[in-house]
Design a protein around this motif. Structure first.
Motif, PDB file in Angstrom:
ATOM      1  N   TRP A 127       0.832  -1.206   0.000  1.00 37.12           N
ATOM      2  CA  TRP A 127       0.000   0.000   0.000  1.00 37.12           C
ATOM      3  C   TRP A 127       0.867   1.257   0.000  1.00 37.12           C
ATOM      4  O   TRP A 127       0.537   2.245  -0.666  1.00 37.12           O
ATOM      5  CB  TRP A 127      -0.932  -0.021   1.192  1.00 37.12           C
ATOM      6  N   THR A 128       1.972   1.236   0.728  1.00 38.17           N
ATOM      7  CA  THR A 128       2.879   2.384   0.738  1.00 38.17           C
ATOM      8  C   THR A 128       3.451   2.634  -0.657  1.00 38.17           C
ATOM      9  O   THR A 128       3.537   3.778  -1.114  1.00 38.17           O
ATOM     10  CB  THR A 128       4.031   2.151   1.728  1.00 38.17           C
ATOM     11  N   THR A 129       3.829   1.563  -1.345  1.00 38.99           N
ATOM     12  CA  THR A 129       4.355   1.696  -2.710  1.00 38.99           C
ATOM     13  C   THR A 129       3.317   2.312  -3.632  1.00 38.99           C
ATOM     14  O   THR A 129       3.620   3.235  -4.404  1.00 38.99           O
ATOM     15  CB  THR A 129       4.785   0.319  -3.248  1.00 38.99           C
ATOM     16  N   VAL A 130       2.085   1.813  -3.557  1.00 39.80           N
ATOM     17  CA  VAL A 130       1.014   2.326  -4.417  1.00 39.80           C
ATOM     18  C   VAL A 130       0.686   3.767  -4.066  1.00 39.80           C
ATOM     19  O   VAL A 130       0.517   4.616  -4.951  1.00 39.80           O
ATOM     20  CB  VAL A 130      -0.234   1.432  -4.296  1.00 39.80           C
ATOM     21  N   ARG A 131       0.611   4.070  -2.767  1.00 37.52           N
ATOM     22  CA  ARG A 131       0.253   5.423  -2.335  1.00 37.52           C
ATOM     23  C   ARG A 131       1.289   6.442  -2.780  1.00 37.52           C
ATOM     24  O   ARG A 131       0.938   7.510  -3.313  1.00 37.52           O
ATOM     25  CB  ARG A 131       0.087   5.449  -0.812  1.00 37.52           C
ATOM     26  N   ILE A 132       2.552   6.127  -2.585  1.00 39.65           N
ATOM     27  CA  ILE A 132       3.609   7.051  -2.997  1.00 39.65           C
ATOM     28  C   ILE A 132       3.612   7.212  -4.519  1.00 39.65           C
ATOM     29  O   ILE A 132       3.745   8.326  -5.040  1.00 39.65           O
ATOM     30  CB  ILE A 132       4.977   6.554  -2.498  1.00 39.65           C
ATOM     31  N   GLY A 133       3.451   6.101  -5.250  1.00 38.99           N
ATOM     32  CA  GLY A 133       3.456   6.173  -6.707  1.00 38.99           C
ATOM     33  C   GLY A 133       2.311   7.005  -7.250  1.00 38.99           C
ATOM     34  O   GLY A 133       2.506   7.852  -8.132  1.00 38.99           O
ATOM     35  N   LEU A 154      15.819   5.384  -0.838  1.00 38.59           N
ATOM     36  CA  LEU A 154      17.012   5.067  -0.048  1.00 38.59           C
ATOM     37  C   LEU A 154      17.756   6.321   0.380  1.00 38.59           C
ATOM     38  O   LEU A 154      18.148   6.465   1.546  1.00 38.59           O
ATOM     39  CB  LEU A 154      17.933   4.155  -0.860  1.00 38.59           C
ATOM     40  N   PHE A 155      17.944   7.275  -0.532  1.00 37.61           N
ATOM     41  CA  PHE A 155      18.810   8.419  -0.259  1.00 37.61           C
ATOM     42  C   PHE A 155      18.111   9.523   0.540  1.00 37.61           C
ATOM     43  O   PHE A 155      18.803  10.363   1.116  1.00 37.61           O
ATOM     44  CB  PHE A 155      19.356   8.997  -1.567  1.00 37.61           C
ATOM     45  N   THR A 156      16.772   9.542   0.564  1.00 35.95           N
ATOM     46  CA  THR A 156      16.117  10.518   1.441  1.00 35.95           C
ATOM     47  C   THR A 156      16.323  10.159   2.898  1.00 35.95           C
ATOM     48  O   THR A 156      16.241  11.032   3.769  1.00 35.95           O
ATOM     49  CB  THR A 156      14.612  10.597   1.150  1.00 35.95           C
ATOM     50  N   GLY A 157      16.564   8.879   3.170  1.00 33.94           N
ATOM     51  CA  GLY A 157      16.722   8.452   4.553  1.00 33.94           C
ATOM     52  C   GLY A 157      15.438   8.533   5.339  1.00 33.94           C
ATOM     53  O   GLY A 157      15.461   8.670   6.570  1.00 33.94           O
ATOM     54  N   ALA A 158      14.296   8.464   4.635  1.00 30.02           N
ATOM     55  CA  ALA A 158      12.996   8.577   5.302  1.00 30.02           C
ATOM     56  C   ALA A 158      12.809   7.409   6.270  1.00 30.02           C
ATOM     57  O   ALA A 158      12.958   6.244   5.898  1.00 30.02           O
ATOM     58  CB  ALA A 158      11.878   8.600   4.274  1.00 30.02           C
ATOM     59  N   LYS A 159      12.473   7.745   7.484  1.00 28.43           N
ATOM     60  CA  LYS A 159      12.308   6.726   8.518  1.00 28.43           C
ATOM     61  C   LYS A 159      10.974   6.009   8.331  1.00 28.43           C
ATOM     62  O   LYS A 159       9.953   6.607   8.034  1.00 28.43           O
ATOM     63  CB  LYS A 159      12.371   7.369   9.903  1.00 28.43           C
ATOM     64  N   ASP A 160      10.996   4.700   8.563  1.00 27.41           N
ATOM     65  CA  ASP A 160       9.787   3.874   8.519  1.00 27.41           C
ATOM     66  C   ASP A 160       9.085   3.923   7.169  1.00 27.41           C
ATOM     67  O   ASP A 160       7.874   3.717   7.090  1.00 27.41           O
ATOM     68  CB  ASP A 160       8.802   4.301   9.625  1.00 27.41           C
ATOM     69  N   VAL A 161       9.807   4.204   6.099  1.00 27.29           N
ATOM     70  CA  VAL A 161       9.234   4.171   4.753  1.00 27.29           C
ATOM     71  C   VAL A 161       9.899   3.035   3.989  1.00 27.29           C
ATOM     72  O   VAL A 161      11.089   3.089   3.691  1.00 27.29           O
ATOM     73  CB  VAL A 161       9.443   5.505   4.008  1.00 27.29           C
ATOM     74  N   GLN A 162       9.117   2.017   3.722  1.00 29.70           N
ATOM     75  CA  GLN A 162       9.632   0.878   2.970  1.00 29.70           C
ATOM     76  C   GLN A 162       8.692   0.595   1.806  1.00 29.70           C
ATOM     77  O   GLN A 162       7.481   0.484   1.987  1.00 29.70           O
ATOM     78  CB  GLN A 162       9.764  -0.364   3.847  1.00 29.70           C
ATOM     79  N   THR A 163       9.247   0.478   0.635  1.00 36.84           N
ATOM     80  CA  THR A 163       8.480   0.159  -0.559  1.00 36.84           C
ATOM     81  C   THR A 163       8.916  -1.205  -1.083  1.00 36.84           C
ATOM     82  O   THR A 163       9.878  -1.794  -0.583  1.00 36.84           O
ATOM     83  CB  THR A 163       8.682   1.227  -1.642  1.00 36.84           C
TER      84      THR A 163
END
Length: 300
Positions: free
Chosen positions: A77-83, A235-244
């Motif tokens: 869902w995170t992958t779809v939402r971000i996309g 990867l390079f934003t270093g966003a915490k708790d964001v996994q796609t």
């Protein structure tokens, strides 16, 4: 039937069944072999790894475990939402900027267009690093805020930071085709609409946008595909708790050596990407057809 007709028919049949020249066969087989080697074989191996465990035995229980795991479902869902959020942002921003560049002349327009042509060739992590240097926890902005005693701004630490970086990077992929389509808009249509009393926004809505919607659809579909499969920016934003899904594939394969889980996540990523791409293309093409000049009777 005359003898001449029989002779012509026999010659025609001979031409049909005549073997192809060797050069034609090679010309057909070479691209087919490249397609099989670079496209079909890797996909088959991916599916095979997704269906086999570490010992090589067929095991589909991992699929059931993953799809019953709320963490895995949240990654999807995170992958779809971000996309999808990135795609909407790029479509809106890219179309708006294209309209400004095309219809609101300003000094430096040529430089901006040239910079866009260069920007689309940059790797995604380079744009992300630039944003980190400006908006990161130890970036220029937070350094200036700390100097005057203000708290830091954590702009890139979450999903919105990933979306921001992706919108910045992928917007030119919408802007360029829309800008090209705007160059083909018949200016006489705009003059006629203006002479009939239509205001700027109405002209854009009823004349310009229907002409460029196919370009918007193409750019939006391209952004959707790229953003669903983007790895470097997350990867390079270093966003915490964001996994796609792409980062999950990397973490499972490289970090843990769990190739079956990585293969399953990759298969799901491919399926989601293709499914949403086809859906987006269908919706946007339908919208473009509905708003095309053939589907309109005049200004609304």
């Amino acid at each position: 039937m005359t003898a001449a007709a029989i002779t012509r028919r026999t010659a025609a049949r001979a031409r049909v069944v005549a073997p192809l020249p060797l050069g034609a066969v090679v010309a057909a087989l070479v691209p087919l072999a490249v397609l099989l080697a670079l496209g079909v074989v890797p996909l088959v191996l991916l599916l095979a790894n997704a269906a086999h465990d570490a010992t090589g035995a067929v095991d589909l229980t991992r699929w059931a475990e993953l799809f019953s795991n709320p963490v895995f479902l949240d990654v999807i869902w995170t992958t779809v939402r971000i996309g999808m959020t990135t795609t909407v942002g790029c479509v809106v921003l890219g179309t708006f900027l294209a309209l400004v560049i095309a219809f609101v002349p300003f000094p430096g327009t040529g430089f901006v267009v040239g910079a866009l042509n260069v920007a689309v060739s940059f790797p995604s992590f380079l744009i992300t690093l630039a944003l980190v240097f400006v908006w990161g926890d130890v970036g220029v902005v937070n350094g200036a805020l700390a100097a005057i005693g203000l708290g830091p701004v954590h702009l890139l630490d979450g999903q919105w930071g990933v979306v921001l970086a992706e919108v910045v990077y992928f917007t030119p992929f919408v802007l360029r085709p829309v800008l090209g389509a705007l160059g083909g808009v018949d200016r006489r249509q705009l003059e006629v609409a203006e002479s009939l009393g239509a205001g700027p926004w109405r002209i854009v809505r009823t004349v310009v946008l229907p002409e460029v919607l196919p370009a918007v659809a193409a750019g939006g579909a391209l952004v959707l595909m790229y953003s669903l499969n983007e790895f470097g920016i997350v990867l390079f934003t270093g966003a915490k708790d964001v996994q796609t899904l792409p980062t999950l594939v990397y973490g499972q394969a490289i970090g843990r050596g769990d190739y079956q889980t990585a293969a399953i996540a990759a298969v799901v990523n491919v399926a989601v990407s293709i499914g949403l791409y086809l859906l987006a293309r269908r919706v946007l093409r339908g919208s473009a057809a509905a708003r095309s000049p053939r589907g309109r009777t005049g200004l609304r």
